[in-house]
Design a protein around this motif. Structure first.
Motif, PDB file in Angstrom:
ATOM      1  N   HIS A   1       0.829  -1.204   0.000  1.00  0.00           N
ATOM      2  CA  HIS A   1       0.000   0.000   0.000  1.00  0.00           C
ATOM      3  C   HIS A   1       0.868   1.261   0.000  1.00  0.00           C
ATOM      4  CE1 HIS A   1      -3.659  -2.302   0.689  1.00  0.00           C
ATOM      5  NE2 HIS A   1      -2.979  -2.992   1.591  1.00  0.00           N
ATOM      6  N   LEU A   2       1.959   1.217   0.735  1.00  0.00           N
ATOM      7  CA  LEU A   2       2.874   2.361   0.757  1.00  0.00           C
ATOM      8  C   LEU A   2       3.559   2.519  -0.596  1.00  0.00           C
ATOM      9  CD1 LEU A   2       4.379   1.773   4.301  1.00  0.00           C
ATOM     10  CD2 LEU A   2       2.591   3.410   3.643  1.00  0.00           C
ATOM     11  N   ASP A   3       3.872   1.401  -1.236  1.00  0.00           N
ATOM     12  CA  ASP A   3       4.445   1.458  -2.582  1.00  0.00           C
ATOM     13  C   ASP A   3       3.450   2.092  -3.553  1.00  0.00           C
ATOM     14  OD1 ASP A   3       6.724   0.221  -1.595  1.00  0.00           O
ATOM     15  OD2 ASP A   3       6.167  -1.772  -2.333  1.00  0.00           O
ATOM     16  N   GLU A   4       2.176   1.754  -3.422  1.00  0.00           N
ATOM     17  CA  GLU A   4       1.133   2.342  -4.271  1.00  0.00           C
ATOM     18  C   GLU A   4       1.073   3.849  -4.065  1.00  0.00           C
ATOM     19  OE1 GLU A   4      -2.321   3.073  -6.643  1.00  0.00           O
ATOM     20  OE2 GLU A   4      -0.853   1.454  -6.660  1.00  0.00           O
TER      21      GLU A   4
ATOM     22  N   ALA B   1       4.320   9.803  -7.739  1.00  0.00           N
ATOM     23  CA  ALA B   1       5.212   9.991  -8.883  1.00  0.00           C
ATOM     24  C   ALA B   1       4.439  10.197 -10.184  1.00  0.00           C
ATOM     25  CB  ALA B   1       6.149   8.786  -9.013  1.00  0.00           C
ATOM     26  N   ALA B   2       3.267   9.576 -10.296  1.00  0.00           N
ATOM     27  CA  ALA B   2       2.502   9.614 -11.548  1.00  0.00           C
ATOM     28  C   ALA B   2       1.424  10.690 -11.560  1.00  0.00           C
ATOM     29  CB  ALA B   2       1.849   8.252 -11.787  1.00  0.00           C
TER      30      ALA B   2
ATOM     31  N   ASP C   1      -8.638   5.126  -2.997  1.00  0.00           N
ATOM     32  CA  ASP C   1      -8.077   3.875  -2.473  1.00  0.00           C
ATOM     33  C   ASP C   1      -6.972   4.148  -1.450  1.00  0.00           C
ATOM     34  OD1 ASP C   1      -9.796   2.498  -4.166  1.00  0.00           O
ATOM     35  OD2 ASP C   1      -8.225   2.015  -5.645  1.00  0.00           O
ATOM     36  N   VAL C   2      -6.073   5.075  -1.781  1.00  0.00           N
ATOM     37  CA  VAL C   2      -4.975   5.408  -0.874  1.00  0.00           C
ATOM     38  C   VAL C   2      -5.516   6.031   0.413  1.00  0.00           C
ATOM     39  CG1 VAL C   2      -3.012   6.976  -0.568  1.00  0.00           C
ATOM     40  CG2 VAL C   2      -3.179   5.580  -2.628  1.00  0.00           C
TER      41      VAL C   2
END
Length: 120
Positions: free
Chosen positions: A34-37, A43-44, A59-60
């Motif tokens: 989840h942290l990677d997401e 970044a995006a 979602d985040v």
């Protein structure tokens, strides 16, 4: 360096600490995707369609408010006092506690961003 549980000279206290920390490490590993997401989304951000951004922010935000912040609160209330008792000081956990406070502040800011995006 060998882990405590692998060392034949580990003390009973070392093994007890490992036993207490093992579930926490597993929970932290479960939070990592989840942290990677979150990092990927940051970044995006400007490079994805607004509708996709809204969905991913939702979602985040749900992860932060429903999983990460309650997890951090439990650490603050349960784990850190235990650590302080073992170490004799709250100082080693004070930085982590401040990190948790900052996560709540940034999550509130994200909530405000979500509200602005919903209005656009």
């Amino acid at each position: 360096m060998e882990k405590t549980e692998d060392c034949e000279h580990a003390t009973a206290g070392d093994r007890d600490r490992e036993g207490l920390l093992h579930p926490l490490r597993g929970r932290h590993r479960a939070l990592q995707p989840h942290l990677d997401e979150l990092l990927e989304l940051a970044a995006a951000g400007g490079d994805i369609p607004v509708a996709t951004l809204r969905r991913r922010l939702d979602d985040v935000y749900a992860f932060l408010t429903q999983q990460l912040i309650p997890h951090a609160a439990a650490e603050n209330q349960v784990i850190y006092p235990l650590v302080a008792g073992v170490l004799g000081s709250l100082e080693p956990t004070s930085l982590l506690n401040r990190d948790h406070t900052e996560i709540r502040v940034l999550t509130d800011e994200l909530g405000e961003l979500r509200a602005r995006l919903s209005g656009s």
